[in-house]
Write a protein that holds these residues in place. Structure first.
Motif, PDB file in Angstrom:
ATOM      1  N   LEU A   1       0.912  -1.322   0.050  1.00 45.10           N
ATOM      2  CA  LEU A   1       0.007   0.060   0.118  1.00 45.10           C
ATOM      3  C   LEU A   1       1.103   1.175  -0.009  1.00 45.10           C
ATOM      4  CD1 LEU A   1      -2.961  -0.682   2.503  1.00 45.10           C
ATOM      5  CD2 LEU A   1      -2.827  -1.263  -0.153  1.00 45.10           C
ATOM      6  N   VAL A   2       0.752   1.964  -1.065  1.00 45.83           N
ATOM      7  CA  VAL A   2       1.732   3.325  -1.206  1.00 45.83           C
ATOM      8  C   VAL A   2       0.915   4.263  -1.092  1.00 45.83           C
ATOM      9  CG1 VAL A   2       3.215   4.446  -2.848  1.00 45.83           C
ATOM     10  CG2 VAL A   2       2.885   1.744  -2.985  1.00 45.83           C
ATOM     11  N   GLU A   3       1.487   5.244  -0.354  1.00 46.03           N
ATOM     12  CA  GLU A   3       0.749   6.461  -0.005  1.00 46.03           C
ATOM     13  C   GLU A   3       0.480   7.289  -0.931  1.00 46.03           C
ATOM     14  OE1 GLU A   3       2.620   9.006   2.873  1.00 46.03           O
ATOM     15  OE2 GLU A   3       2.904   7.378   4.467  1.00 46.03           O
ATOM     16  N   THR A   4       1.339   7.518  -2.020  1.00 45.05           N
ATOM     17  CA  THR A   4       1.048   8.450  -3.138  1.00 45.05           C
ATOM     18  C   THR A   4      -0.028   7.581  -3.980  1.00 45.05           C
ATOM     19  OG1 THR A   4       2.809   7.408  -4.234  1.00 45.05           O
ATOM     20  CG2 THR A   4       3.504   9.481  -3.411  1.00 45.05           C
ATOM     21  N   ALA A   5       0.127   6.627  -4.023  1.00 49.43           N
ATOM     22  CA  ALA A   5      -0.949   5.692  -5.129  1.00 49.43           C
ATOM     23  C   ALA A   5      -2.462   5.699  -4.485  1.00 49.43           C
ATOM     24  CB  ALA A   5      -0.653   4.390  -5.336  1.00 49.43           C
ATOM     25  N   LEU A   6      -2.451   5.581  -3.250  1.00 46.47           N
ATOM     26  CA  LEU A   6      -3.657   5.771  -2.566  1.00 46.47           C
ATOM     27  C   LEU A   6      -4.354   6.996  -2.295  1.00 46.47           C
ATOM     28  CD1 LEU A   6      -3.307   3.173   0.477  1.00 46.47           C
ATOM     29  CD2 LEU A   6      -4.819   2.867  -1.338  1.00 46.47           C
ATOM     30  N   SER A   7      -3.464   7.984  -2.307  1.00 47.18           N
ATOM     31  CA  SER A   7      -3.687   9.567  -2.053  1.00 47.18           C
ATOM     32  C   SER A   7      -4.626   9.719  -3.355  1.00 47.18           C
ATOM     33  CB  SER A   7      -2.542  10.356  -1.814  1.00 47.18           C
ATOM     34  OG  SER A   7      -3.006  11.656  -1.948  1.00 47.18           O
ATOM     35  N   HIS A   8      -3.778   9.406  -4.646  1.00 50.44           N
ATOM     36  CA  HIS A   8      -4.418   9.821  -5.783  1.00 50.44           C
ATOM     37  C   HIS A   8      -5.861   9.089  -6.280  1.00 50.44           C
ATOM     38  CE1 HIS A   8      -4.665   9.475 -10.212  1.00 50.44           C
ATOM     39  NE2 HIS A   8      -4.314  10.747 -10.274  1.00 50.44           N
ATOM     40  N   GLU A   9      -5.719   7.865  -5.941  1.00 54.47           N
ATOM     41  CA  GLU A   9      -6.784   6.781  -5.966  1.00 54.47           C
ATOM     42  C   GLU A   9      -8.208   7.457  -5.198  1.00 54.47           C
ATOM     43  OE1 GLU A   9      -8.607   2.643  -4.784  1.00 54.47           O
ATOM     44  OE2 GLU A   9      -6.286   2.759  -4.827  1.00 54.47           O
ATOM     45  N   LEU A  10      -8.044   8.074  -4.038  1.00 57.23           N
ATOM     46  CA  LEU A  10      -9.045   8.248  -3.120  1.00 57.23           C
ATOM     47  C   LEU A  10      -9.130   9.707  -3.281  1.00 57.23           C
ATOM     48  CD1 LEU A  10      -8.098   6.186  -0.139  1.00 57.23           C
ATOM     49  CD2 LEU A  10      -9.807   5.578  -1.850  1.00 57.23           C
ATOM     50  N   GLY A  11      -8.282  10.733  -4.002  1.00 60.05           N
ATOM     51  CA  GLY A  11      -8.796  12.257  -4.060  1.00 60.05           C
ATOM     52  C   GLY A  11      -8.461  12.861  -2.621  1.00 60.05           C
TER      53      GLY A  11
ATOM     54  N   HIS B   1       7.821  -2.647   6.883  1.00 56.11           N
ATOM     55  CA  HIS B   1       9.301  -3.269   6.611  1.00 56.11           C
ATOM     56  C   HIS B   1      10.308  -2.434   6.799  1.00 56.11           C
ATOM     57  CE1 HIS B   1       7.582  -7.065   5.219  1.00 56.11           C
ATOM     58  NE2 HIS B   1       6.696  -6.390   4.421  1.00 56.11           N
ATOM     59  N   SER B   2      11.493  -2.879   7.049  1.00 56.35           N
ATOM     60  CA  SER B   2      12.706  -1.953   7.470  1.00 56.35           C
ATOM     61  C   SER B   2      12.789  -0.991   6.294  1.00 56.35           C
ATOM     62  CB  SER B   2      13.685  -2.873   7.771  1.00 56.35           C
ATOM     63  OG  SER B   2      14.065  -3.950   6.692  1.00 56.35           O
ATOM     64  N   ASN B   3      12.620  -1.436   4.862  1.00 61.33           N
ATOM     65  CA  ASN B   3      12.961  -0.310   3.734  1.00 61.33           C
ATOM     66  C   ASN B   3      11.656   0.655   3.768  1.00 61.33           C
ATOM     67  OD1 ASN B   3      10.521  -2.060   3.036  1.00 61.33           O
ATOM     68  ND2 ASN B   3      11.986  -2.900   1.419  1.00 61.33           N
ATOM     69  N   GLY B   4      10.822   0.657   4.636  1.00 64.94           N
ATOM     70  CA  GLY B   4       9.727   1.749   4.485  1.00 64.94           C
ATOM     71  C   GLY B   4       8.513   1.089   3.712  1.00 64.94           C
ATOM     72  N   ARG B   5       8.599  -0.050   3.316  1.00 65.11           N
ATOM     73  CA  ARG B   5       7.285  -0.565   2.471  1.00 65.11           C
ATOM     74  C   ARG B   5       6.303  -1.086   3.396  1.00 65.11           C
ATOM     75  NH1 ARG B   5       6.116  -5.772   0.736  1.00 65.11           N
ATOM     76  NH2 ARG B   5       5.053  -5.862  -1.530  1.00 65.11           N
ATOM     77  N   THR B   6       4.971  -0.557   3.262  1.00 64.90           N
ATOM     78  CA  THR B   6       3.985  -1.035   3.983  1.00 64.90           C
ATOM     79  C   THR B   6       3.095  -2.248   2.888  1.00 64.90           C
ATOM     80  OG1 THR B   6       3.587   1.232   4.944  1.00 64.90           O
ATOM     81  CG2 THR B   6       1.841  -0.588   5.072  1.00 64.90           C
ATOM     82  N   ALA B   7       3.003  -3.398   3.714  1.00 62.82           N
ATOM     83  CA  ALA B   7       2.304  -4.583   3.189  1.00 62.82           C
ATOM     84  C   ALA B   7       1.320  -5.051   3.795  1.00 62.82           C
ATOM     85  CB  ALA B   7       3.517  -5.564   2.778  1.00 62.82           C
ATOM     86  N   VAL B   8       0.408  -5.601   3.086  1.00 59.84           N
ATOM     87  CA  VAL B   8      -1.037  -6.241   3.773  1.00 59.84           C
ATOM     88  C   VAL B   8      -0.302  -7.717   4.263  1.00 59.84           C
ATOM     89  CG1 VAL B   8      -3.156  -7.549   3.012  1.00 59.84           C
ATOM     90  CG2 VAL B   8      -2.395  -5.132   1.968  1.00 59.84           C
TER      91      VAL B   8
END
Length: 215
Positions: free
Chosen positions: A30-40, A62-69
């Protein structure tokens, strides 16, 4: 599209529902920028919502900053409903006659509001949730109330999913709530506990079936 009031809460509810229903699979990012764009919406409330879902153990950072389901399976739905059954039936066993009398009218008001919502073909998730929360609070057990309240948001999402799946069976479901109240009024606690168990097991089945259909 997410509307502009209580934005972060709406995003949490939206994402939680999609995760439970399987729109997002285990390991999906789940990527902040993509969700921000998708949800307006801006990234701030998205970031806040993601943090809440991490706390609910639906996402992991995750330690690399990635957020996963993390993933949400049918067994997870069944476990949550088992938790509700344990907490709520235990609460019924702790309600004394005075606390029942003091709260009976409010329980009946909630049922009336359910009936009105059904008449107008609306879904009132909050009223259903309030009915069950009141049953737990009537036990006058702070530990029990705290345990239930800690899962309140995810319980609300399960009710949302269930009410969509059971839209044509609302009269039956409303009657189940009334049957529980009537059993408590007669001091038939074991009967009330069984009625509540059957009611929640049926709700679990609706929810699980809905998840299967969304695959």
């Amino acid at each position: 599209m997410i509307t502009k009031t209580n934005i972060a809460s709406q995003i949490v509810d939206h994402l939680r529902k999609d995760i439970i229903l399987g729109k997002y699979k285990k390991g999906d990012a789940l990527v902040e920028t993509a969700l921000s764009h998708e949800l307006g919406v801006s990234r701030g409330p998205v970031r806040e919502a993601i943090g809440k879902l991490v706390a609910e153990n639906l996402l992991e950072k995750h330690s690399n900053g990635r957020t996963a389901v993390i993933g949400f399976e049918q067994k997870d739905i069944e476990n949550l409903y088992d938790t509700r059954i344990l907490l709520e039936t235990h609460a019924l066993g702790q309600i004394d006659s005075e606390r029942f009398r003091n709260n009976k009218d409010r329980l009946l008001l909630y049922i009336q509001q359910m009936e009105e919502a059904d008449y107008y073909k609306q879904r009132d998730i909050e009223i259903d949730l309030a009915f069950h929360h009141l049953l737990v609070r009537m036990a006058d057990n702070n530990s029990l109330s705290h345990l239930w309240a800690a899962q309140r948001d995810i319980f609300r999402t399960l009710i949302d999913i269930t009410s969509e799946a059971a839209l044509t069976n609302q009269e039956e479901i409303i009657q189940q709530h009334m049957d529980i109240v009537q059993a408590l009024e007669k001091d038939e606690v074991q009967k009330a506990q069984q009625l509540l168990t059957d009611h929640l097991r049926q709700a679990c089945e609706y929810c699980c079936n809905s998840k299967e259909l969304k695959k």
